[in-house]
Design a protein around this motif. Structure first.
Motif, short mmCIF file in Angstrom:
data_model
loop_
_atom_site.label_atom_id
_atom_site.label_comp_id
_atom_site.label_asym_id
_atom_site.label_seq_id
_atom_site.Cartn_x
_atom_site.Cartn_y
_atom_site.Cartn_z
N VAL A 183 0.84 -1.20 0.00
CA VAL A 183 0.00 0.00 0.00
C VAL A 183 0.87 1.25 0.00
O VAL A 183 0.61 2.22 -0.74
N HIS A 184 1.91 1.24 0.81
CA HIS A 184 2.83 2.38 0.84
C HIS A 184 3.50 2.56 -0.52
O HIS A 184 3.66 3.69 -1.01
N ALA A 185 3.89 1.45 -1.16
CA ALA A 185 4.51 1.53 -2.49
C ALA A 185 3.55 2.13 -3.51
O ALA A 185 3.94 2.97 -4.33
N CYS A 186 2.28 1.70 -3.46
CA CYS A 186 1.29 2.24 -4.41
C CYS A 186 1.03 3.71 -4.17
O CYS A 186 0.80 4.48 -5.12
N VAL A 224 12.92 9.22 -16.07
CA VAL A 224 12.28 8.15 -15.29
C VAL A 224 12.65 8.37 -13.83
O VAL A 224 13.83 8.38 -13.47
N ASP A 225 11.66 8.57 -13.00
CA ASP A 225 11.91 8.83 -11.58
C ASP A 225 12.15 7.52 -10.83
O ASP A 225 11.39 6.55 -10.99
N VAL A 226 13.18 7.50 -10.02
CA VAL A 226 13.46 6.36 -9.15
C VAL A 226 13.01 6.73 -7.74
O VAL A 226 13.45 7.73 -7.17
N ILE A 227 12.10 5.92 -7.20
CA ILE A 227 11.48 6.22 -5.91
C ILE A 227 11.78 5.10 -4.91
O ILE A 227 11.51 3.93 -5.17
N GLY A 228 12.33 5.47 -3.80
CA GLY A 228 12.60 4.50 -2.75
C GLY A 228 11.34 4.21 -1.94
O GLY A 228 10.51 5.09 -1.72
N VAL A 229 11.20 2.96 -1.53
CA VAL A 229 10.06 2.55 -0.70
C VAL A 229 10.63 1.77 0.48
O VAL A 229 11.29 0.73 0.29
N PHE A 230 10.39 2.26 1.68
CA PHE A 230 10.90 1.58 2.88
C PHE A 230 9.79 1.43 3.90
O PHE A 230 9.25 2.42 4.42
N ARG A 231 9.42 0.21 4.16
CA ARG A 231 8.36 -0.13 5.10
C ARG A 231 7.06 0.58 4.73
O ARG A 231 6.58 0.47 3.61
N TYR A 232 6.54 1.41 5.66
CA TYR A 232 5.19 1.96 5.49
C TYR A 232 4.93 3.02 6.54
O TYR A 232 5.65 3.15 7.54
N LYS A 233 3.88 3.79 6.33
CA LYS A 233 3.43 4.76 7.33
C LYS A 233 1.94 4.98 7.16
O LYS A 233 1.43 5.14 6.05
N ASN A 234 1.24 4.94 8.27
CA ASN A 234 -0.21 5.22 8.30
C ASN A 234 -0.98 4.36 7.29
O ASN A 234 -1.83 4.85 6.55
N THR A 235 -0.69 3.07 7.28
CA THR A 235 -1.30 2.18 6.29
C THR A 235 -2.32 1.20 6.88
O THR A 235 -3.16 0.69 6.15
N TRP A 236 -2.23 0.90 8.16
CA TRP A 236 -3.08 -0.16 8.72
C TRP A 236 -4.58 0.11 8.56
O TRP A 236 -5.32 -0.81 8.17
#
Length: 387
Positions: free
Chosen positions: A194-197, A326-338
């Motif tokens: 969800v955080h990645a999306c 092309v944008d490179v986006i880092g994804v680490f864990r999550y926040k406010n997703t539950w």
């Protein structure tokens, strides 16, 4: 039962947990709980999933820069039932079924104040050295602002010295009646997706490529669909995993090799299977080849989200990608997703139950078999403990 309710367990009674005590060695050993404070909640663990990071720690006693230097309780994908509440806890009562978000930000640094607590440099996270995890009979939780007392394990005499696992109660989320505890535990890997999306701004106008059909790749597929992606293609080296991706709703799948020289022809195949431009690619493996493929196949002006962290260093065609913006986006864990994860499960917009391929109980033999299955069974996707 009202706040301040108490279960049958006496104060200081020993609890049992799965300890990582050495290379490829797990032991169920005592895990003594501290007295219950006014802001604490004791949670009886009922469902705990095995994550790839748990397996890495078991097999190598390290993951990237995190090193296991002393025995620790393992696990972080978890859900359970409130058994006892402190006198000041107002939002939870015994009997509540809850999913636990496992990371505690410091709430003092600039990142936490900005709401990006997932990248807090002082994050305390279940099962990430030196902090204990959640594969135990009970856990303690505590509100933000309380002192976090992380006592250590006596390595010399191999005994428990009161090692409370504390956790903010505001990170404990009630589950609706139609969401199981196993699904609650899967809110943790689902939160990564969800955080990645969110980071990739997935919408009904976004065609998505998912590199990797492991557990995170598969939940990313499900999340991208829930976010409205009209077309999703999944890529992997394992045909069995791709069959699962197809069953979960992938519009197309592409089996690839591990050979870097095959990238050009594989990019062409991916484009043909997609039948449209790739707007956003999610690299859920984090390898030089997967990232190189994602950067090459994503359209000009598109996004590549790096979700998997397989390689610490990579050699990738970054300059050609930059020339196409092309944008490179880092994804680490999550926040406010539950809350969103729970709503997606409650509403039926997402079904994670098929991801659970193996279930085990909580005994010495079963924890060993469960980790062997997760690490070595090619048909295993998500291995779940039922406590």
């Amino acid at each position: 039962m009202s706040k301040g309710g108490k279960s049958d367990q006496e104060e200081g009674e020993e609890n049992m947990a799965a300890w990582l005590v050495g290379l490829n060695t797990l032991k169920i050993q005592p895990f003594k709980l501290p007295p219950l404070g006014p802001h604490d909640v004791r949670v009886g663990m009922k469902a705990v999933g095995i994550c790839g990071s748990d397996v890495h720690f078991l097999k190598a006693l390290r993951l990237a820069d995190y090193v296991v230097k002393e025995p620790m309780v393992i696990g972080h994908e978890c859900a359970g039932i409130i058994e006892e509440t402190g006198s000041e806890v107002k939002n939870l009562v015994p009997g509540d079924r809850v999913a636990l978000e496992p990371g505690i930000g410091c709430w003092r640094c600039d990142l936490c104040k900005e709401g990006r607590y997932n990248i807090c440099p002082d994050m305390k996270f279940f099962g990430l050295p030196p902090f204990h995890g959640s594969l135990a009979r009970q856990l303690y939780r505590v509100h933000r602002g309380e002192h976090l007392d992380w006592l250590k394990y006596d390595l010399q005499v191999s005994r428990v010295v009161q090692v409370p696992i504390v956790h903010p109660a505001y990170l404990c989320f009630k589950l609706p009646d139609n969401v199981s505890l196993e699904e609650g535990a899967l809110c943790e890997p689902l939160s990564v997706a969800v955080h990645a999306c969110r980071r990739g701004n997935i919408s009904p106008e976004t065609n998505v490529l998912v590199m990797g059909a492991g557990p995170i790749g598969l939940v990313t597929l499900l999340a991208a669909r829930a976010f409205g992606a009209p077309r999703i293609v999944t890529v992997d080296v394992d045909g069995n995993r791709l069959s699962v991706a197809k069953e979960l709703g992938a519009d197309g799948v592409v089996e690839v090799s591990t050979n870097m020289q095959d990238i050009p022809k594989e990019v062409e195949t991916i484009c043909n299977v997609m039948g449209a431009k790739v707007d956003v690619s999610f690299d859920c493996a984090g390898l030089s080849k997967t990232m190189s493929t994602a950067l090459s196949v994503t359209r000009a002006g598109g996004k590549v989200c790096l979700v998997g962290l397989g390689h610490n260093e990579m050699t990738v065609p970054l300059t050609p990608a930059a020339a196409r913006e092309v944008d490179v986006i880092g994804v680490f864990r999550y926040k406010n997703t539950w809350p969103l994860c729970i709503e997606l499960l409650r509403s039926g917009k997402m079904d994670v139950k098929p991801l659970i391929t193996h279930r085990f109980g909580f005994s010495q033999k079963e924890i060993e078999e469960a980790f062997e299955t997760s690490a070595g069974d090619g048909n295993a996707i998500k291995v779940m403990f039922n406590l």
